[in-house]
Scaffold this motif. Structure first.
Motif, PDB file in Angstrom:
ATOM      1  N   ASP A   1       0.800  -1.225   0.000  1.00 23.39           N
ATOM      2  CA  ASP A   1       0.000   0.000   0.000  1.00 23.39           C
ATOM      3  C   ASP A   1       0.836   1.281   0.000  1.00 23.39           C
ATOM      4  OD1 ASP A   1      -2.647   1.164   0.001  1.00 23.39           O
ATOM      5  OD2 ASP A   1      -2.239   1.797   2.065  1.00 23.39           O
ATOM      6  N   TYR A   2       2.063   1.230   0.480  1.00 24.14           N
ATOM      7  CA  TYR A   2       2.878   2.455   0.535  1.00 24.14           C
ATOM      8  C   TYR A   2       3.019   3.151  -0.820  1.00 24.14           C
ATOM      9  CZ  TYR A   2       4.257   2.274   5.429  1.00 24.14           C
ATOM     10  OH  TYR A   2       4.253   2.306   6.797  1.00 24.14           O
ATOM     11  N   PRO A   3       3.166   2.432  -1.942  1.00 19.76           N
ATOM     12  CA  PRO A   3       3.250   3.137  -3.218  1.00 19.76           C
ATOM     13  C   PRO A   3       2.016   3.987  -3.532  1.00 19.76           C
ATOM     14  CG  PRO A   3       4.074   0.918  -3.475  1.00 19.76           C
ATOM     15  CD  PRO A   3       3.461   1.003  -2.093  1.00 19.76           C
ATOM     16  N   ASN A   4       0.859   3.648  -2.953  1.00 18.74           N
ATOM     17  CA  ASN A   4      -0.330   4.479  -3.154  1.00 18.74           C
ATOM     18  C   ASN A   4      -0.105   5.881  -2.604  1.00 18.74           C
ATOM     19  OD1 ASN A   4      -1.849   2.473  -4.400  1.00 18.74           O
ATOM     20  ND2 ASN A   4      -2.616   1.701  -2.450  1.00 18.74           N
ATOM     21  N   GLY A   5       0.646   5.975  -1.529  1.00 22.68           N
ATOM     22  CA  GLY A   5       0.962   7.284  -0.971  1.00 22.68           C
ATOM     23  C   GLY A   5       1.762   8.125  -1.941  1.00 22.68           C
ATOM     24  N   CYS A   6       2.659   7.486  -2.664  1.00 24.69           N
ATOM     25  CA  CYS A   6       3.428   8.190  -3.687  1.00 24.69           C
ATOM     26  C   CYS A   6       2.510   8.652  -4.809  1.00 24.69           C
ATOM     27  CB  CYS A   6       4.533   7.270  -4.223  1.00 24.69           C
ATOM     28  SG  CYS A   6       5.480   7.983  -5.587  1.00 24.69           S
ATOM     29  N   HIS A   7       1.690   7.736  -5.294  1.00 26.57           N
ATOM     30  CA  HIS A   7       0.762   8.066  -6.378  1.00 26.57           C
ATOM     31  C   HIS A   7      -0.156   9.222  -5.960  1.00 26.57           C
ATOM     32  CE1 HIS A   7      -1.330   6.119 -10.026  1.00 26.57           C
ATOM     33  NE2 HIS A   7      -1.609   7.384  -9.987  1.00 26.57           N
ATOM     34  N   ASN A   8      -0.646   9.167  -4.728  1.00 26.41           N
ATOM     35  CA  ASN A   8      -1.523  10.230  -4.224  1.00 26.41           C
ATOM     36  C   ASN A   8      -0.794  11.562  -4.094  1.00 26.41           C
ATOM     37  OD1 ASN A   8      -3.706   8.502  -4.123  1.00 26.41           O
ATOM     38  ND2 ASN A   8      -3.371   7.968  -1.987  1.00 26.41           N
ATOM     39  N   ALA A   9       0.483  11.531  -3.776  1.00 29.92           N
ATOM     40  CA  ALA A   9       1.263  12.773  -3.692  1.00 29.92           C
ATOM     41  C   ALA A   9       1.291  13.468  -5.052  1.00 29.92           C
ATOM     42  CB  ALA A   9       2.675  12.479  -3.211  1.00 29.92           C
ATOM     43  N   PHE A  10       1.444  12.706  -6.112  1.00 26.00           N
ATOM     44  CA  PHE A  10       1.413  13.293  -7.457  1.00 26.00           C
ATOM     45  C   PHE A  10       0.017  13.815  -7.785  1.00 26.00           C
ATOM     46  CE2 PHE A  10       5.506  11.340  -8.144  1.00 26.00           C
ATOM     47  CZ  PHE A  10       6.113  12.189  -9.070  1.00 26.00           C
TER      48      PHE A  10
ATOM     49  N   ARG B   1      -2.077  15.170  -5.826  1.00 21.80           N
ATOM     50  CA  ARG B   1      -2.335  16.439  -5.128  1.00 21.80           C
ATOM     51  C   ARG B   1      -1.887  17.647  -5.947  1.00 21.80           C
ATOM     52  NH1 ARG B   1      -0.588  13.514  -0.486  1.00 21.80           N
ATOM     53  NH2 ARG B   1       1.462  14.443  -0.591  1.00 21.80           N
ATOM     54  N   TYR B   2      -1.022  17.404  -6.911  1.00 21.57           N
ATOM     55  CA  TYR B   2      -0.500  18.492  -7.742  1.00 21.57           C
ATOM     56  C   TYR B   2      -0.791  18.154  -9.202  1.00 21.57           C
ATOM     57  CZ  TYR B   2       1.885  19.554  -3.406  1.00 21.57           C
ATOM     58  OH  TYR B   2       2.148  19.837  -2.091  1.00 21.57           O
ATOM     59  N   PRO B   3      -1.949  18.598  -9.706  1.00 23.96           N
ATOM     60  CA  PRO B   3      -2.360  18.240 -11.070  1.00 23.96           C
ATOM     61  C   PRO B   3      -1.355  18.658 -12.149  1.00 23.96           C
ATOM     62  CG  PRO B   3      -4.141  19.352  -9.893  1.00 23.96           C
ATOM     63  CD  PRO B   3      -2.934  19.418  -9.023  1.00 23.96           C
ATOM     64  N   GLU B   4      -0.506  19.626 -11.838  1.00 17.63           N
ATOM     65  CA  GLU B   4       0.497  20.054 -12.823  1.00 17.63           C
ATOM     66  C   GLU B   4       1.627  19.030 -12.976  1.00 17.63           C
ATOM     67  OE1 GLU B   4       1.788  22.085  -8.921  1.00 17.63           O
ATOM     68  OE2 GLU B   4      -0.092  21.541  -9.894  1.00 17.63           O
ATOM     69  N   LEU B   5       1.685  18.066 -12.061  1.00 11.76           N
ATOM     70  CA  LEU B   5       2.710  17.028 -12.137  1.00 11.76           C
ATOM     71  C   LEU B   5       2.121  15.755 -12.728  1.00 11.76           C
ATOM     72  CD1 LEU B   5       4.443  17.309  -8.622  1.00 11.76           C
ATOM     73  CD2 LEU B   5       5.193  18.304 -10.785  1.00 11.76           C
ATOM     74  N   ALA B   6       2.763  15.252 -13.739  1.00 14.19           N
ATOM     75  CA  ALA B   6       2.345  13.975 -14.316  1.00 14.19           C
ATOM     76  C   ALA B   6       3.003  12.842 -13.538  1.00 14.19           C
ATOM     77  CB  ALA B   6       2.753  13.910 -15.785  1.00 14.19           C
ATOM     78  N   TYR B   7       2.267  11.757 -13.354  1.00 10.12           N
ATOM     79  CA  TYR B   7       2.823  10.585 -12.669  1.00 10.12           C
ATOM     80  C   TYR B   7       3.772   9.897 -13.642  1.00 10.12           C
ATOM     81  CZ  TYR B   7       2.858   6.545  -9.508  1.00 10.12           C
ATOM     82  OH  TYR B   7       3.235   5.552  -8.634  1.00 10.12           O
TER      83      TYR B   7
END
Length: 185
Positions: free
Chosen positions: A141-150, A152-158
């Motif tokens: 589940d920890y990688p979800n935190g990374c994905h969610n961090a991106f 939060r900032y729509p200007e950043l592409a995952y």
């Protein structure tokens, strides 16, 4: 120190820890392809399981718990490599404080995933399968935190590279969960 050397150290440490606690000899069942295939049939990603275990020389001597430990070692290597990769991207994002913040958060999340997997090694050593399962689920589940961090900032592409690594870690953890299911629930 390479990933296989780190894994071997972790495996031997956890096995020695188990022997020290229970004062019992360690018993290994010859882990031929039948055991690997039978074990992997209980996982969500059979092909990943078989190819990963076949590529590790120690799997031929492992029992089911040993196979779980091998896959956990692969997960730890994945999480550690991803955390290092993300940390290596920080200097190139020096002018973008938001990206730098998100990459740092992601590196931390993958480091936590590695820590959770390491905790599952200790749990398996003392046959605390429910705690091992919990730690492996946390690592997935920890990688979800990374994905969610991106997010939060729509200007950043995952980044596709991070998405690929996220998928890989989650699949490895799913394989480990399938193996742990066989150990005594």
């Amino acid at each position: 120190m390479g990933a296989s050397a780190i894994f071997l150290f972790l495996l031997l440490s956890s096995l020695a820890f188990r022997q020290q606690i229970f004062h019992q000899p360690l018993i290994f069942v010859k882990g031929d392809m039948d055991l690997i295939q039978k074990t992997c049939k209980n996982t969500k990603y059979y092909d990943l399981c078989v190819s990963s275990l076949k590529s590790n020389a120690t799997s031929s001597k492992a029992d089911t718990k040993g196979l779980a430990l091998i896959m956990i070692g692969i997960g730890i290597a994945n999480a550690t490599a991803t955390s290092s990769y993300l940390s290596s991207q920080l200097p190139s994002s020096a002018n973008d404080t938001i990206l730098k913040k998100v990459l740092k958060e992601c590196a931390d999340k993958y480091s936590y995933a590695g820590d959770a997997l390491q905790a599952s090694v200790q749990d398996l050593a003392v046959e605390s399968y429910d705690y091992a399962y919990m730690h492996i689920m946390a690592a997935a589940d920890y990688p979800n935190g990374c994905h969610n961090a991106f997010k939060r900032y729509p200007e950043l592409a995952y980044p596709p590279e991070i998405a690929r690594r996220e998928k890989g870690l989650k699949q490895i953890c799913d394989v480990v969960l399938g193996i742990v299911d066989l150990l005594g629930w």
